[in-house]
Structures are given as structure tokens and as C-alpha cells.
Design a protein around this motif. Structure first.
Motif, mmCIF file in Angstrom:
data_model
loop_
_atom_site.group_PDB
_atom_site.id
_atom_site.type_symbol
_atom_site.label_atom_id
_atom_site.label_comp_id
_atom_site.label_asym_id
_atom_site.label_seq_id
_atom_site.Cartn_x
_atom_site.Cartn_y
_atom_site.Cartn_z
ATOM 1 N N GLN A 1 -5.790 2.079 7.787
ATOM 2 C CA GLN A 1 -7.119 1.996 8.386
ATOM 3 C C GLN A 1 -8.210 1.826 7.331
ATOM 4 O O GLN A 1 -9.250 1.204 7.591
ATOM 5 N N GLU A 2 -7.973 2.354 6.111
ATOM 6 C CA GLU A 2 -8.941 2.164 5.030
ATOM 7 C C GLU A 2 -8.971 0.705 4.580
ATOM 8 O O GLU A 2 -10.037 0.166 4.269
ATOM 9 N N ILE A 3 -7.802 0.081 4.550
ATOM 10 C CA ILE A 3 -7.734 -1.329 4.169
ATOM 11 C C ILE A 3 -8.438 -2.191 5.208
ATOM 12 O O ILE A 3 -9.220 -3.081 4.872
ATOM 13 N N GLN B 1 -10.777 -1.317 7.290
ATOM 14 C CA GLN B 1 -12.219 -1.074 7.254
ATOM 15 C C GLN B 1 -12.862 -1.790 6.074
ATOM 16 O O GLN B 1 -13.917 -2.423 6.211
ATOM 17 N N ALA B 2 -12.228 -1.708 4.895
ATOM 18 C CA ALA B 2 -12.779 -2.380 3.721
ATOM 19 C C ALA B 2 -12.781 -3.899 3.899
ATOM 20 O O ALA B 2 -13.700 -4.585 3.453
ATOM 21 N N VAL C 1 -3.297 4.108 -0.344
ATOM 22 C CA VAL C 1 -4.380 3.707 0.562
ATOM 23 C C VAL C 1 -3.840 3.608 1.987
ATOM 24 O O VAL C 1 -2.821 2.967 2.231
ATOM 25 N N HIS D 1 0.839 -1.204 0.000
ATOM 26 C CA HIS D 1 0.000 0.000 0.000
ATOM 27 C C HIS D 1 0.874 1.255 0.000
ATOM 28 O O HIS D 1 1.913 1.301 0.649
ATOM 29 N N MET E 1 -11.976 -1.490 -3.900
ATOM 30 C CA MET E 1 -11.473 -0.157 -3.579
ATOM 31 C C MET E 1 -10.850 0.448 -4.839
ATOM 32 O O MET E 1 -10.136 -0.242 -5.581
#
Length: 291
Positions: free
Chosen positions: A88-90, A92-93, A85, A82, A117
Motif C-alpha cells: 500500500q505504501e508503494i 500511494q507513492a 516496503v 519489495h 522513498m
């Protein structure tokens, strides 16, 4: 008041708990089964009430809680690949929370969610028992800027919008395409210009007209109208004309390459006025000359 007799469910639950308490599973196993049985009856009641989604969420939370008691709580997530990205976005997804148990993680489902994403091209998910998840992602690369309906978006080579435009230094030198459908054909025009670096440096933006053909907007304000078919040949012709005739430095506003057998140009207003004066002077001189 006489005590109410215990329900059949309570009696069964008590028996299971007592038996487990005396077995080799001990208190931990008893607690685990207690949570599972209570959760099962609770979820069953919710389903009867018509709250299926709530039942699913409650059931998963209880299942995670039971598995965590048994030592399968996710305690470590290794992320790699990453850049754009955020971690925390990973998470959450992927649906990983502080209470998630590795037992109930579906690696294929998690990978599918990650690949939805915008920035992520592909992902892999590996479960490392008892308490670790390894997630590796491959991000899309920013390929161009796409302007449509007053908005500018960063897009990948395949035309996928991956982020809104910002003044990030990584985006400043990206080529710009404009118009409906331009993102779907961005690869053809960007690659064609990349093969002609002297011309590419003069192009400010490529505009897709009626989703059929390109018009190049040059930095000096000249519009170059390219044909729907034979675009690359027209670009090479333009390069030759600019090299031999200095076409793109002349006082013109439009170069039209849409016809295969001719090149049409439109003079600027000032150049057109000067040309008219010159022609008038020539005509006057011709009339006043010898018979």
C-alpha cells in the motif's frame, strides 16, 4: 415565463452527443465525449477563477473517469522486489488509486516518485495495456545503525537513513556509528573492521569525532583513539598489540594511536593507584638499601 434560450455550449454539446449516438461509437462514445467536454469547460472555469491546482486535479479525475469508461481502468498491479516496503505504501507513492486509468500514467514520473522513498534504491514501471501495471523495485540493504541527537536510525551503505531503529532481529547485529557526519563515512569504518574480525567482535560502537577521526568504544569500556590519516594501519597495529601484549584486556581506559611513532595508554583509576603504590614501594626500598 418564457424558457431561456439554450447556451451555445449546451447546443454544441447536444449536437456532439446526438452525432456520436448515431455513429459507430454508440452511446459509450457519446458518454465518453460528454464527460470530456463537460470536464474541459469546468476546468477552464476553475482556471479563470485562479484555482490552477484544483483544476489540474479535477481535470485528471475527469480524464481518468472518461478513460475508465473506455476500458482503460487499472485493474491489476503486479509488485515485485519489495520486502520492507508495504504494497500500500508503494501504491500511494506511485499515485495509483482505485480510479486511476492506465492511459494517463506517466511511467517515468511514477518511477521517480518511487525512488524518492527511503527504502527504494531503484524502480521500474511498465504499462501493460489495457489495464495492468508492473512495478519492480530494488530495496536498499540495512548496513549500519547511526546514532545522532539521541535518535538511532537504520542506514544503507551510502549513508541514506531508511528507517527508525526498532527491535527487529534484522537490526540487532548491525554495527553502530555515532555522531554528526558519521553516516557519510560509515562505509570506511565498517569495511575496515570487517577485514579484522577478531577486533570487530570487541567493538561496541565507532564514534566520529569532530567529523574528522574515529574513536572505537570497546565492549569492555576501553576507548581506542584512531588517527585522522592512516586509520587502517593503526587498526592493524592495534590487532598486533592485542595479539602479542593482550593490550585490550589490560586495566586501561584509553589507547591512543594518533601519533605515528608511539602508542599512549591511560590506566584506569585503580590501576593508576596500584602503579603509584608500587613506585613508592620501589623508591622506599631503594633508599633503605646499601649505599
Amino acid at each position: 415565463m418564457e424558457p431561456r434560450p439554450a447556451s451555445r455550449t449546451a447546443i454544441l454539446l447536444r449536437r456532439f452527443t446526438v452525432r456520436l449516438g448515431g455513429s459507430r461509437l454508440g452511446r459509450r462514445g457519446a458518454s465518453l465525449l460528454t464527460v470530456a467536454v463537460i470536464g474541459g469547460f469546468s476546468a477552464y472555469g476553475i482556471v479563470l477563477g485562479g484555482h490552477v491546482e484544483e483544476a489540474r486535479e479535477v481535470g485528471m479525475d475527469l480524464a481518468d473517469a472518461a478513460a475508465n469508461v473506455a476500458g482503460f481502468k487499472i485493474r491489476e498491479v503486479n509488485l515485485s522486489g519489495h520486502n520492507h516496503v508495504m504494497p500500500q505504501e508503494i501504491l500511494q507513492a506511485a499515485g495509483i488509486k482505485g480510479s486511476t486509468s492506465i492511459l494517463f500514467v506517466n511511467a517515468d514520473d511514477m518511477r521517480t516518485k518511487l525512488e524518492q522513498m527511503p527504502w527504494i534504491l531503484s524502480a521500474s514501471v511498465r504499462k501493460q495495456f489495457p489495464d495492468r501495471i508492473d512495478i519492480a523495485v530494488v530495496e536498499r540493504e540495512a548496513f549500519a545503525l547511526w546514532q545522532v541527537n539521541g535518535e538511532i536510525k537504520v542506514i544503507s551503505r551510502d549513508g541514506t537513513p531508511i528507517a527508525p531503529y526498532s527491535d527487529d532481529p534484522r537490526y540487532v547485529d548491525l554495527p553502530i556509528v555515532v555522531g554528526e557526519g558519521a553516516q557519510k563515512r560509515v562505509e570506511e569504518i565498517v569495511d575496515a573492521l570487517a577485514r579484522l574480525p577478531d577486533l570487530k567482535g570487541q567493538v561496541r560502537a565507532a564514534i566520529l569525532v569532530a567529523e574528522r577521526r574515529w574513536t572505537l568504544k570497546m565492549h569492555n569500556g576501553i576507548d581506542v583513539r584512531l588517527p585522522e590519516a592512516g586509520m587502517e594501519a593503526a587498526l592493524m597495529q592495534l590487532v598486533a598489540l592485542d595479539r602479542d601484549k593482550k593490550l585490550l584486556t589490560r586495566d586501561i581506559t584509553i589507547v591512543d594511536l594518533r601519533l605515528p611513532d608511539r602508542v599512549a595508554v591511560r590506566l584506569s583509576d585503580a590501576a593508576a593507584a596500584a602503579r603509584d603504590e608500587m613506585l613508592k614501594a620501589k623508591a622506599k626500598a631503594k633508599k633503605g638499601g646499601p649505599a
